[in-house]
Design an enzyme around this catalytic site. Sequence first.
Site, PDB file in Angstrom:
ATOM      1  N   LYS A 203      -6.305   4.779   8.037  1.00  8.33           N
ATOM      2  CA  LYS A 203      -5.177   5.576   7.569  1.00  8.33           C
ATOM      3  C   LYS A 203      -5.535   7.059   7.483  1.00  8.33           C
ATOM      4  CE  LYS A 203      -3.185   1.748   4.919  1.00  8.33           C
ATOM      5  NZ  LYS A 203      -2.911   1.195   3.574  1.00  8.33           N
TER       6      LYS A 203
ATOM      7  N   SER B  89       0.816  -1.223   0.000  1.00  9.65           N
ATOM      8  CA  SER B  89       0.000   0.000   0.000  1.00  9.65           C
ATOM      9  C   SER B  89       0.845   1.266   0.000  1.00  9.65           C
ATOM     10  CB  SER B  89      -0.931   0.001   1.217  1.00  9.65           C
ATOM     11  OG  SER B  89      -0.200   0.063   2.422  1.00  9.65           O
TER      12      SER B  89
END
Length: 814
Positions: free
Chosen positions: A713, A670
């Site tokens: 996040k 990611s």
Amino acid sequence: MRDAPPRPLPAKALRWRCPRRLAQRASHDGHLSFIEAMGQPDALEALRLGLELYAPGYHVFVAGPRGLGKPDIVRGLLDELTLRCELPRDRVYVNHFRHPERPRLLELPRGQGRAFASAVEKACEHVADAIRRLAEDEGYARRREEIVSTHREQERKVLDAFEKSCADRGFAPGPAQRGAAAEPDVVHVVGEQGVSMADLDAAIRAGAVKAEDEAKIRATYAELRAEMTAALLRVRAIARERQQALDVLERTVARRIVDESAVDLRGAFREPAVVAWLEEAREHFVDRFPAYAQVLLEAAETSPGRPDAFRLAAEEALREFHVNLLLDGRGQHGCPVVVEDQPTWTNLLGQVERESDGRQGVRSDFLLLRAGSLLRADGGYLILHARDVLAQEGLWDELKRVLRHGRLEIRTPEALLATAPTVLHPDPIPVNVKVVLIGDETTWYGMREGDPEFTEIFKVKATFEGDVPLDEASLDRYATWLHRLTEDERRLPLDADALAYLAEEGVREAGRQGRISVRFGRMADLVREAHHVAVREGATTVSAGHVRRAQLSAARRHGVEERRVRDAVREGLILVQTSGRRVGQVNGLAVYDFGDHRFGKVARITAAVGAGRAGVVNVERMVDLSGASHDKGVLILSGYLRETFGADRPLAFTASLVFEQSYGGVEGDSATCAEVFAILSALARAPVRQDLAVTGSMNQHGDVQAVGGVNDKIEGFFDLCAERGLTGTQGVLIPRANAKDLMLREDVVEACRRGRFSIWPIDRVEQGIALLTGRKAGVGAAPGAFVRGSLYADVAARLVKLCAAPGPEAPAGT
């Protein structure tokens, strides 16, 4: 254009809102089972097949994420189904009299095992009492005395006759010394002294015996020796006859005692195997009656007036005749369903216990065999967690053996070793049990790949997902289940706003706006904690506010690691910049998951570029801190750089890529977008905005791909910016494919609505670099062609210079 900066997402796209009308419609009273609330018909149908179909190999593996309540699903479906189970007969272990190391298994009609064990125990008590009474039995004592005295008289007559024969010929019985031992003999009588044949010569020389009488004396001695041998043989025969007469008496008494004691047993239990064992027990008792009588009579003599002491002595003396009832089938109705949460060898398969034998030793016998959960589930269902079974050495192989052959052998794990000492080998027990293994997809794939027999034994796989499609039907089921939970546990009722908020949290848990989580365990805990908050505040219903406060309380309880990370950032121990610009530095995002709490963390990613031929150097990999997925991501971004800038010329440069202040492992791809942005910035010497953070993976052609944990996040970076002060320029770049995954907290959504924070979805790498640097990428129509003055044109020019400059060779492990 592919490199045009994207527009931020509107606030309404950042969180799905549960329509109040749906919450109100779903809030009507209803009764919904846990299984119905799951809403996964295909998985339930597979599970039904596995539970209902009894055939070789049709055991079931229930796969799905943790927290789904898979054991509850199985038990709930078993409750709903109409199952026809073939319940097993009662099983008992008894002594094998010829081979005690091989206990014998007897099977009786269901419910008779307890009666049989009790009847045998009573028979043993009757036997012990009958033996005790023998000490007072005058008829028995008189008959023994008659036998003994009669045979002693016969012995005396034989010996008297022999002594008279010796005396008539001048001899007398006397012992002869043969080395250190003396044995029967006859000696010649001289006066009052006996002279043995060994001393005859000396007696002749001394004048005590005439020399001319020597031959006659020796001949007479030989005759008397023959008579003595015949007499001794006759005495021994009489002794045998006496013992045989005593044996007949004792066997007659023994048979009478055992037959009187076992009369009820023979009439009540007519199973052929039981009848055969009772006969063997009878004969064994009769054969060893004197030993039992001696022990019990001594016990009766040493413990007068102490019935408990005699009872314990009797139990020990007659131990080999008792019965070990493994399981009692009385009172059990319906299919047995056993959930074994601790499947150790002994808990699952049974065990052979050891105990003191009362003589400073240890014993194991048929009475110390114990059943495990596999036997308790015989005829029904056994639910196990796959990881727990695999964690016990040798247990999986033994379980397979039982399921393959349908026979259970109770033994210790040590018995499998070739060097194991002699142990019990009880008769195997036939079992017919349906095993349901519970685990996740990873465990299922691991067992399938690692064991070729696995899919032959577990032919049915029922896969449950952690979430289901979000629609009116699933919302209705969700809210109705929540109502049932509060009613069953007598919690305060949930108002419409609380139902709506809980549904939204279910969607957030699922990770996509079009799905809703069915991990009801976690949601049930949230309802319980919200009830607690409401009660403390004196409310009569649970509101959305109570649910939020319960969430905050849980976050404070479990957020110790998150607070430590934030404190380290606040104190400057972890360097994170949220304003200004830096060349070759990008704010990446990661998720820390501690099981009961997860949070997003900002990770500074930097790139340093110079001359050389090493290409992209993954520093994390060089120090063994990079996982396989992260390594793959670095190779992918290297492919993108080659395709974009190396179409007509080789690339010769060295770029070191590192997660700053990261001392644990780096896994996942990611951060690939953030890493390529850092390299492009370093190559073009273009500063990157530090008020932005990035998450996203990519392919070699520059397409941005979805990642996991996007909500955590974003919220992690938002919390850091909010603590330092929102400026209106801060935000996060995410893959556009993740836009439907957004279920952000209310405070994040509100900040975005007011323009204080932004979420930018990107499809291409070029869009991201344009947003981060304020400069267009400038990708031209032809491969390797770039718009003059664009960022990519600067990157290409820098690569040409680096290619011309000499540099070190590529290090190992890049």
